[in-house]
Design an enzyme around this catalytic site. Structure first.
Site, mmCIF file in Angstrom:
data_model
loop_
_atom_site.group_PDB
_atom_site.id
_atom_site.type_symbol
_atom_site.label_atom_id
_atom_site.label_comp_id
_atom_site.label_asym_id
_atom_site.label_seq_id
_atom_site.Cartn_x
_atom_site.Cartn_y
_atom_site.Cartn_z
ATOM 1 N N GLU A 103 49.246 59.393 86.914
ATOM 2 C CA GLU A 103 48.763 58.260 87.898
ATOM 3 C C GLU A 103 49.403 58.169 89.256
ATOM 4 O O GLU A 103 50.447 58.802 89.376
ATOM 5 C CB GLU A 103 49.420 56.761 86.921
ATOM 6 C CG GLU A 103 48.732 56.326 85.894
ATOM 7 C CD GLU A 103 49.753 55.122 85.252
ATOM 8 O OE1 GLU A 103 50.101 54.345 86.232
ATOM 9 O OE2 GLU A 103 49.454 54.887 83.971
ATOM 10 N N GLU B 129 55.032 55.734 80.248
ATOM 11 C CA GLU B 129 56.158 55.249 81.091
ATOM 12 C C GLU B 129 57.184 54.290 80.153
ATOM 13 O O GLU B 129 57.424 53.070 80.261
ATOM 14 C CB GLU B 129 55.642 54.180 82.115
ATOM 15 C CG GLU B 129 54.778 55.007 83.242
ATOM 16 C CD GLU B 129 54.160 54.123 84.419
ATOM 17 O OE1 GLU B 129 54.397 52.917 84.308
ATOM 18 O OE2 GLU B 129 53.734 54.526 85.277
#
Length: 535
Positions: free
Chosen positions: A248, A135
């Protein structure tokens, strides 16, 4: 990897393993994961606080490298596929979106880090994959180009490290591991690299439902399903020939309504399979597996995931999906208000091609008698008044979870229906006055629970009738208007409702008394308490 599980908040903790809410990982945790039917484990690792030297070598502590290898071995020895990454480094020292970012140094450090990881894990076989960075922040095409460059730097580093790395599977990333930004700016790696590669992205949507924002506790309308399906289809349609993995995703029992959560997870799993996408459940140690007790916090959820991953249809409970509704119903519960008459309760379900085989009390496995304790009609189950009386009458006015009924179907997950007696909880105090001079801290409001021991939502209304935060929520459905967000703005523990310091500051800034209405499940008229913060 399908389905996979994340060892969250552990090796990725800041500053090191054990710093957050989990103790150092032990091998038996992965036995629990395997028993639950997971096929792969993602190992998030933060390296930022384990460098022992600076530029140009950026040496990583040998003990930390060894610890990571030891955990990788725990995983692979149990037959799992795994993904090892660089995690919170993304914002600690790799934030390329900052105007002050030294891109040259970031690239140097990133190469050196992956060269050392690649060297340490060079001889791990084909079940160990690598993910370059978790991320990484960014919001522009320029940031996208830099992330593409970092993917190539990562590939060069592990190739230079030798061993099996030139053939190792890698899951490359786009900006933020966000599907939209990835679709916009991701470019394929340099053709000189021969690693089999996939694209990894993360999915926490819809944000308001997944993170308990603005009172959103419903999911499952036709629009909800269409939105999720569209999200997953768009990135698949942009990368038709590339393996995709959602590294995720979550549907946490801590802050989502039970029936809505079960339906969301089932639909998500099936949509991912529809678009040939593998998924890895995020578990921070508080969401799903209680690692200390080896127990899953929501066993039905795990059963739904396991069956959906195998393409087996699950029966599912119904719950309110209408955004205009003023109350929320759920077939995961028989809600009975204390000191009221006990009557038969009918709950609707989605059988999804299955038939109900049996019902039994979960704790004792005592079978219920069809026709006496319960009846079925179409896809509804009715629990009789005599049966519910036999469960509820002995406890008098006591509140809380009284019993669970297991519904066994011809295929798929067994469902639990929780028989829960409730009343309106009471607060230890109903108001307090702010101290203008004292720095804001979290405000703990003592509470005596009386049913499901967690709030459903918190509404914050100023003395002038306006909403304290996010005034735009006036345009949301009735059950969301004026509500503040779980986690960042309110929380709870075993004895308190917690108003976060940021909310206390907001009351100070508003300069007027604010009423906080704490709402509970079932979300119905009057099932709330109010607390006034005076200025």
């Amino acid at each position: 990897m399908q389905p996979g599980w994340n060892l969250g908040n552990t090796l990725d903790a800041v500053e090191t393993e054990g710093s957050w809410n989990n103790p150092p990982v032990v091998a038996s945790t992965f036995d629990d994961i395997k028993a639950a039917g997971f096929k792969g484990v993602r190992l998030p690792v933060t390296w930022a606080y384990h460098f022992t030297s600076g530029s140009p070598s950026w040496d990583v502590d040998a003990k930390w490298l060894q610890r990571v290898e030891d955990v990788v071995d725990m995983v692979t020895q149990r037959g799992f596929y795994s993904i090892v990454n660089v995690h919170h480094d993304s914002w600690v020292w790799m934030d390329i979106s900052q105007s002050s970012a030294n891109i040259t140094q970031i690239e140097e450090k990133f190469y050196r880090l992956w060269y050392q990881i690649g060297t340490k894990l060079a001889c791990k076989g084909s079940k160990v994959a690598f993910e370059p960075i978790n991320e990484i922040p960014g919001s522009t095409a320029e940031h996208g180009l830099e992330v593409n460059k970092l993917n190539d730097i990562f590939l060069q580093a592990i190739s230079d490290a030798g061993g099996f790395n030139a053939k190792r599977v890698v899951t490359l990333v786009g900006v933020g591991e966000d599907s939209v930004k990835t679709s916009q700016w991701f470019k394929r790696p340099d053709a000189k690299f021969k690693n089999p590669w996939a694209i990894q992205y993360h999915y926490y949507s819809p944000y308001d439902f997944i993170f308990g924002a603005w009172g959103k506790s419903t999911w499952g309308s036709a629009a909800d399903k269409a939105s999720l399906d569209l999200d997953l289809s768009l990135i698949r349609n942009n990368f038709t020939d590339v393996p995709l993995i959602i590294g995720e995703w979550s549907g946490s029992a801590t802050h989502t309504e039970t029936a809505a959560r079960w339906r969301y997870v089932d639909y998500f799993m099936r949509a991912a399979q529809k678009y040939n996408t593998s998924v890895v459940l995020w578990d921070n140690g508080a969401d799903s597996l209680n690692r200390a007790t080896h127990q899953w916090r929501d066993t039905v959820l795990m059963d739904i995931i396991s069956n959906a991953a195998r393409g087996i249809s699950n029966a599912l409970p119904e719950s309110t999906t209408d955004g205009a509704a003023t109350k929320q119903e759920s077939s995961a519960y028989v809600y009975h208000k204390a000191n009221t008459s006990i009557t038969a309760t009918t709950l609707p379900f989605q059988f999804n091609g299955n038939t109900l085989v049996s019902a039994s009390l979960a704790s004792s496995r005592t079978p219920l008698t069809k026709g006496k304790d319960y009846t079925t009609s179409g896809e509804t189950v009715t629990f009789s008044a005599p049966f519910l009386t036999s469960v509820l009458q002995p406890i008098g006015a006591r509140t809380g979870s009284i019993a669970n009924v297991t519904l066994k179907f011809s295929a798929g997950a067994n469902l639990l229906v929780n028989i829960l007696q409730y009343n309106t909880p009471t607060l230890g105090a109903t108001s307090s006055k702010l101290s203008a001079a004292t720095p804001a801290t979290d405000l703990l409001i003592p509470i005596t629970w009386a049913g499901q021991n967690r709030p459903a939502a918190v509404k914050a209304t100023k003395a002038d009738g306006g909403y304290l935060l996010d005034d735009w929520t006036q345009w949301l459905p009735v059950l969301q208007q004026g509500r503040i967000t779980y986690g960042g703005q309110w929380d709870w523990d075993g004895s308190n409702v917690v108003l976060k310091a940021a909310v206390v500051d907001a009351v100070k800034a508003a300069g007027m008394d604010t009423v906080f209405r704490v709402e509970f499940y079932p979300r119905e008229e009057g099932n709330w308490v109010e607390y006034t913060l005076r200025v």
